[in-house]
Design a protein around this motif. Structure first.
Motif, PDB file in Angstrom:
ATOM      1  N   ARG A 186      -0.668  -1.347  -8.201  1.00  0.00           N
ATOM      2  CA  ARG A 186       0.470  -0.566  -7.450  1.00  0.00           C
ATOM      3  C   ARG A 186       1.027   0.889  -7.549  1.00  0.00           C
ATOM      4  O   ARG A 186       1.889   1.112  -7.661  1.00  0.00           O
ATOM      5  N   ASP A 214       1.395   4.627  -6.405  1.00  0.00           N
ATOM      6  CA  ASP A 214       1.478   5.285  -5.247  1.00  0.00           C
ATOM      7  C   ASP A 214       0.735   6.622  -4.897  1.00  0.00           C
ATOM      8  O   ASP A 214       1.366   7.490  -3.657  1.00  0.00           O
ATOM      9  N   ASP A 215      -0.280   6.574  -5.339  1.00  0.00           N
ATOM     10  CA  ASP A 215      -1.308   7.712  -5.165  1.00  0.00           C
ATOM     11  C   ASP A 215      -1.793   7.514  -3.479  1.00  0.00           C
ATOM     12  O   ASP A 215      -2.055   6.504  -3.034  1.00  0.00           O
ATOM     13  N   ASP A 216      -1.884   8.761  -3.070  1.00  0.00           N
ATOM     14  CA  ASP A 216      -2.660   8.753  -1.744  1.00  0.00           C
ATOM     15  C   ASP A 216      -4.104   8.541  -2.204  1.00  0.00           C
ATOM     16  O   ASP A 216      -4.907   9.316  -3.065  1.00  0.00           O
TER      17      ASP A 216
END
Length: 223
Positions: free
Chosen positions: A63, A65-67
């Motif tokens: 989970r 949140d990196d591009d």
């Protein structure tokens, strides 16, 4: 069956070269930077998938949140720094390539690896010029276990998928080859030995397994 095989498609990572060990190191580096641990379970999910699809598995699993594009670029940098210094052939590789050449069958590479990394690895071999084709993850829209890679491989060889022998080390790769209709042989390594290899023709012990060699015709059979 020997008389029906008219070409061979080979995976690369974990089959010809022990790159899965390098990918594991890359995963460890990326996730340690983010306070997580890279596990065998996650590696299994990522195996055989092309760039963004593999990275997507990592993002989903933890989970993050990196591009995805940025994380893939970071992964490429780490992998590139490790690749040539850590690259090792799998046991029996040179003997298997010799047996392939003696068979008279055209053979090529069908790997999920990015083209830029394949272009670094192949010059280290003595048989790059013997390849009838080189397909990489950059050449397909859908990665393994989708059959696109092996349908394209059969097209490059100019044969029906049912006339093509495919060697794969992972469950995702074997599923792609089976789904394409190819004669599929699984050659598991230490990272993939617990994978499911449903409907494959053979599960070989290594590239030196004589049962694998016996699937190939002699040059007189081909001619």
């Amino acid at each position: 069956m020997n008389m029906h095989l008219l070409g061979v498609a080979l995976d690369m990572d974990g089959l010809l070269f022990d790159t899965e060990r390098i990918y594991f190191q890359v995963g460890q580096v990326l996730l340690q930077r983010r306070g997580h641990t890279f596990t065998l379970e996650l590696q299994q999910k990522m195996m055989g998938r092309i760039g963004l699809s593999a990275i997507g598995q990592m993002i989903e699993h933890h989970r993050l949140d990196d591009d995805p594009v940025s994380l893939l670029a970071e992964s490429d940098v780490v992998y590139g720094e490790l690749l040539l210094g850590e690259l090792r052939p799998m046991p029996g590789l040179e003997e298997w390539i010799g047996r392939l050449k003696n068979s008279g069958l055209p053979f090529g590479l069908a790997t999920s690896s990015r083209r830029k990394f394949v272009d670094q690895i192949l010059p280290t071999t003595q048989w790059a010029n013997d390849l009838a084709f080189v397909l990489t993850g950059d050449d397909v829209t859908h990665g393994k276990p989708n059959p696109e890679m092996y349908l394209k491989a059969a097209d490059r060889l100019g044969v029906s998928p049912s006339q093509m022998l495919v060697l794969e080390d992972s469950g995702n790769g074997a599923k792609a080859a089976v789904s394409a209709g190819a004669v599929t042989v699984a050659v598991p390594n230490e990272h993939t030995q617990l994978h499911a290899f449903e409907d494959v023709h053979l599960v070989a012990d290594s590239l030196a397994d004589r049962r694998l060699w016996e699937l190939l015709p002699s040059k007189s059979d081909v001619s």
